[in-house]
Every structure is written in C-alpha cells, then in structure tokens.
Motif scaffolding. Structure first.
Motif, PDB file in Angstrom:
ATOM      1  N   TYR A  19      61.721  46.119  40.836  1.00  0.00           N
ATOM      2  CA  TYR A  19      60.986  44.810  40.024  1.00  0.00           C
ATOM      3  C   TYR A  19      61.714  43.294  39.278  1.00  0.00           C
ATOM      4  O   TYR A  19      61.249  42.716  40.032  1.00  0.00           O
ATOM      5  CB  TYR A  19      61.573  45.107  38.121  1.00  0.00           C
ATOM      6  CG  TYR A  19      61.408  44.796  36.918  1.00  0.00           C
ATOM      7  CD1 TYR A  19      59.794  43.999  36.936  1.00  0.00           C
ATOM      8  CD2 TYR A  19      62.264  44.278  35.729  1.00  0.00           C
ATOM      9  CE1 TYR A  19      60.222  43.462  35.599  1.00  0.00           C
ATOM     10  CE2 TYR A  19      62.008  43.302  34.522  1.00  0.00           C
ATOM     11  CZ  TYR A  19      60.423  43.172  34.942  1.00  0.00           C
ATOM     12  OH  TYR A  19      61.118  42.267  33.377  1.00  0.00           O
ATOM     13  N   LEU A  23      58.683  41.849  41.781  1.00  0.00           N
ATOM     14  CA  LEU A  23      58.064  42.228  40.456  1.00  0.00           C
ATOM     15  C   LEU A  23      57.741  40.656  39.847  1.00  0.00           C
ATOM     16  O   LEU A  23      56.743  39.634  39.265  1.00  0.00           O
ATOM     17  CB  LEU A  23      57.899  43.343  39.312  1.00  0.00           C
ATOM     18  CG  LEU A  23      57.102  44.217  40.848  1.00  0.00           C
ATOM     19  CD1 LEU A  23      57.701  45.847  40.091  1.00  0.00           C
ATOM     20  CD2 LEU A  23      55.948  44.111  41.325  1.00  0.00           C
ATOM     21  N   LYS A  24      59.867  40.276  39.319  1.00  0.00           N
ATOM     22  CA  LYS A  24      59.753  39.634  38.315  1.00  0.00           C
ATOM     23  C   LYS A  24      59.043  38.063  38.645  1.00  0.00           C
ATOM     24  O   LYS A  24      58.844  37.552  37.705  1.00  0.00           O
ATOM     25  CB  LYS A  24      61.506  39.501  37.947  1.00  0.00           C
ATOM     26  CG  LYS A  24      61.374  40.142  35.952  1.00  0.00           C
ATOM     27  CD  LYS A  24      62.853  39.787  36.159  1.00  0.00           C
ATOM     28  CE  LYS A  24      63.282  39.223  35.177  1.00  0.00           C
ATOM     29  NZ  LYS A  24      64.351  38.622  35.452  1.00  0.00           N
ATOM     30  N   VAL A  68      54.046  44.079  33.500  1.00  0.00           N
ATOM     31  CA  VAL A  68      54.784  43.595  33.883  1.00  0.00           C
ATOM     32  C   VAL A  68      54.910  41.828  33.466  1.00  0.00           C
ATOM     33  O   VAL A  68      55.744  41.418  33.022  1.00  0.00           O
ATOM     34  CB  VAL A  68      56.011  43.525  34.758  1.00  0.00           C
ATOM     35  CG1 VAL A  68      56.197  44.694  35.501  1.00  0.00           C
ATOM     36  CG2 VAL A  68      55.159  42.998  36.556  1.00  0.00           C
ATOM     37  N   LEU A 206      61.001  51.906  36.725  1.00  0.00           N
ATOM     38  CA  LEU A 206      60.013  51.098  35.652  1.00  0.00           C
ATOM     39  C   LEU A 206      59.691  52.505  33.940  1.00  0.00           C
ATOM     40  O   LEU A 206      59.908  51.416  33.005  1.00  0.00           O
ATOM     41  CB  LEU A 206      59.135  50.051  35.585  1.00  0.00           C
ATOM     42  CG  LEU A 206      59.526  49.650  36.703  1.00  0.00           C
ATOM     43  CD1 LEU A 206      58.603  48.289  37.006  1.00  0.00           C
ATOM     44  CD2 LEU A 206      60.895  48.882  36.322  1.00  0.00           C
ATOM     45  N   ILE A 283      57.121  46.741  28.758  1.00  0.00           N
ATOM     46  CA  ILE A 283      56.395  47.322  29.865  1.00  0.00           C
ATOM     47  C   ILE A 283      55.938  48.416  30.013  1.00  0.00           C
ATOM     48  O   ILE A 283      54.695  49.422  30.593  1.00  0.00           O
ATOM     49  CB  ILE A 283      57.477  47.600  31.581  1.00  0.00           C
ATOM     50  CG1 ILE A 283      58.059  45.929  31.313  1.00  0.00           C
ATOM     51  CG2 ILE A 283      56.820  48.222  32.669  1.00  0.00           C
ATOM     52  CD1 ILE A 283      58.682  45.891  32.589  1.00  0.00           C
TER      53      ILE A 283
END
Ligand code: TYM
Length: 328
Positions: A19, A23-24, A68, A206, A283
């Motif tokens: 993440y 992903l961020k 996300v 997550l 999320i």
C-alpha cells in the motif's frame, strides 16, 4: 499526459508495504496521468499456484485497487492474461536479454537460493515485467524500492532495442515514495515486509481486523533504549514504525519525534494502532462492498478491452521494426 503503468501480483496478504510503496502512488497519479493498473497473474504462476485460489486472488487484488481509491473512470484496471501482448512481447524481449544479466537479478537469486533447479519463468520474470511496461509506452512506473533493479533492466532493454532497431520503445522511469518505498517486517526490521513470511505478525494486511493490527504493532520489534527517534542504522525497528506512522498520517517524522519526546514506545505504538486502524477501515469497507459485485467483473472486462487496443498498436510497431510476420 504522461502514461503510468504498474502491477501487483495476485497473491493473498496484500500488506502495508504494498500500500505505502505502490498502491498509494496509484491513487495520487491518476488525476494528472493516464494510468494503467494491472493484476499480473502471469507473474504469479512463476511459483506454484492453486488454480481456484489464483482466480480468487485476482479478484481480491482488483477489489483492493478500487478500495484504496483507484477510480476506473480515470484509470484502466485489468488482468494481465486477458491481454495476449504481454506474453508475446515477453518473448521478443527474451530474445534481446542475456542469461548473464538475468542471473544478476537479486530477486531471482533469493527465490532460487538452495534449489538445484528453478522454473524458467522465475528466471525470465523480469523480462515479462519489462514487457508489461514497454507494451504501453509507459513513462512512469510507481513501485516499491525492491523493484528498482527490474526497472533498470527494463530501461536497458528498451535502450538496447531502440539502438539496434528503429526507435521502438519509450524508456520509462521508476517512481518511489519518500516514506514507504521499503516497509520492513515488524518482527525483523532488517527484512522487508512480505506477503509470504510465515509469521503473520511480521506484516499488517490491508484487510486485517483491528485486534490483529493491535497485536502485530504492540509486538513489533524495537530496541531497549525507549527513545522515539529515527535512526535506520542503530534503531531500525522504531525507524520503520515512524515511517509507517508518517506515511499513514501525513505528519513528518521530525514532528512525530517531537510529539513523542519523553514518552515511551508504548504510547507511540498505541497511537500508531489507532492511526493504522483508522486508515484501513474505509479500505476494508469499500472492499467488502465491491469484492463480489458484477461491477468488478465489468470494470476488468472493460479495462482489458482498452488495454488490448493500446497493446495491439505497440505489437504492430514491434513486428514491423523486427520484420516479424507478413507486415500486412
Ligand atoms: P509485488 O506484487 O511483489 O508487489 C506489489 C508492489 O508493492 C511493492 N512492495 C513494497 N513496497 C514497500 N515496502 C515493501 N515491503 C514492499 N513489498 C512490496 C512492490 O515494489 C510493488 O510495487 N514484479 C512486481 C509486479 C509487476 C510489476 C510489473 C510492477 C509485474 N509487472 C510492471 C510494475 C510494473 C511485483 O512482484 O510486485
């Protein structure tokens, strides 16, 4: 607009490292870039997979992309094996890479350590990754630090082929986060957080429950000094937790050090539990909403059609420049 491409392997346990490292960035980039995000199932089969589980994990990762904040109205989201150009270009690139350079890939060395023989696909894995990227004329590749060497290989291949044949590929660049590019394991801050580590408390997935998050963070390895200070060399455990805290909250590491001056690791960890649970709750909620929906399947089908249209254009150019096929 610059084009972005990245991918995540469909395995379970997508964690804070994935993440914060990747992903961020996917979400940050989609407002002012043309983004293509892939679930790289062909990479996953470089190690044995249960077919039923693999299918489930493909949808798990797709749902996490959306959960996300990847927006399918802005970004293309699709499954790698739905676009045949990846494997096709992978072969062309294999013919332009050497066993010498692939033998130097540290991830291959790690994964094949102590094995007499390894799957050929594990060896050529970075070439398929280069194909993923080059297939879409990608400018920017948001990834974690562990992929740096693979991105370098991709650039080398693109430059080599551009010099040898007509200019065929865009030469891409990696993009790495300041905080989060290399999230370390909670139980051993000298190793990176990984999906496959046996100890579940080495990572925060997550979709972990708050009680599990609490346990993992409270158990996290620190040191006996009790001073909240960023010092990777001498205090890797607390430094890793500071990076996670900073990346999740947006508070700088210096401000965090000041906030916890004179306080012990217990107070710091309790607050980090709260910050993490708060960051992951929406999320998880969005994931539950979308994971078993028909909408998810439609998004992936639509994404594959859009990705394939771009891929086919690149493959036509590659075939032309290499003299493959009939050329009409
Ligand atoms: P994968 O599936 O192992 O990981 C997905 C992304 O998460 C990043 N990452 C981390 N970042 C910070 N700290 C960590 N501990 C950590 N662990 C993982 C990875 O760097 C990655 O960005 N080879 C890739 C998948 C891939 C790909 C591509 C990526 C295939 N083709 C083309 C970009 C472009 C991989 O195995 O990622």
């Amino acid at each position: 607009m610059k084009r972005v491409f990245s991918g995540v392997q469909p395995t379970g346990n997508i964690h804070l490292g994935n993440y914060l490292g990747a992903l961020k960035q996917f979400v940050e980039l989609q407002d002012d870039h043309e983004c293509i995000y892939c679930i790289v199932d062909e990479h996953a089969i470089t190690v044995p997979q249960d077919p039923k589980e693999l299918r489930e994990h493909i949808l798990d990762v797709a749902a996490l992309y959306l959960a996300v904040g990847v927006d399918p109205k802005k970004s293309i989201v699709f499954v790698q094996s739905d676009v045949s150009g990846h494997a096709e270009l992978g072969w062309v690139l294999c013919c332009n890479s050497s066993t010498g350079e692939l033998s130097r890939m540290t991830q291959f060395k790690d994964k094949s350590k102590n094995k007499e023989s390894a799957p050929t696909g594990l060896f050529t894995y970075p070439v398929l990754m280069a194909a993923d990227i080059l297939l879409y004329d990608t400018d920017v590749v948001p990834v974690g630090n562990d992929q740096k060497q693979h991105i370098e290989l991709c650039r080398d291949l693109a430059i080599r082929i551009n010099n040898k044949y007509k200019k065929t590929f865009v030469v891409p660049e990696g993009r790495f986060m300041k905080a989060g590019a290399r999230v370390m394991a909670l139980d051993d801050p000298t190793k990176k957080m990984s999906k496959s580590a046996e100890n579940i408390h080495s990572r925060i997935s997550l979709l972990d429950e708050p009680s599990k998050i609490k346990k993992s963070i409270m158990k996290a390895t620190t040191d006996s000094e009790g001073i909240v200070k960023f010092d990777i060399e001498n205090k890797p455990g607390i430094s890793n937790l500071l990076s996670i805290y900073s990346a999740l909250s947006g508070i700088s590491i210096e401000d965090l050090e000041a906030k916890y001056e004179g306080k012990g690791y217990g107070d710091f960890k309790k607050d980090l539990v709260e910050v993490t649970v708060e960051a992951l709750a929406p999320i998880k909620a969005r994931y539950e909403e979308i994971r078993h929906s028909e909408e998810l399947i439609e998004i992936l089908k639509d994404g594959a059609a859009k990705a394939d249209a771009i891929a086919q254009k690149t493959m036509a150019r590659v075939k032309e420049n290499f003299g493959l096929g009939l050329g009409r």
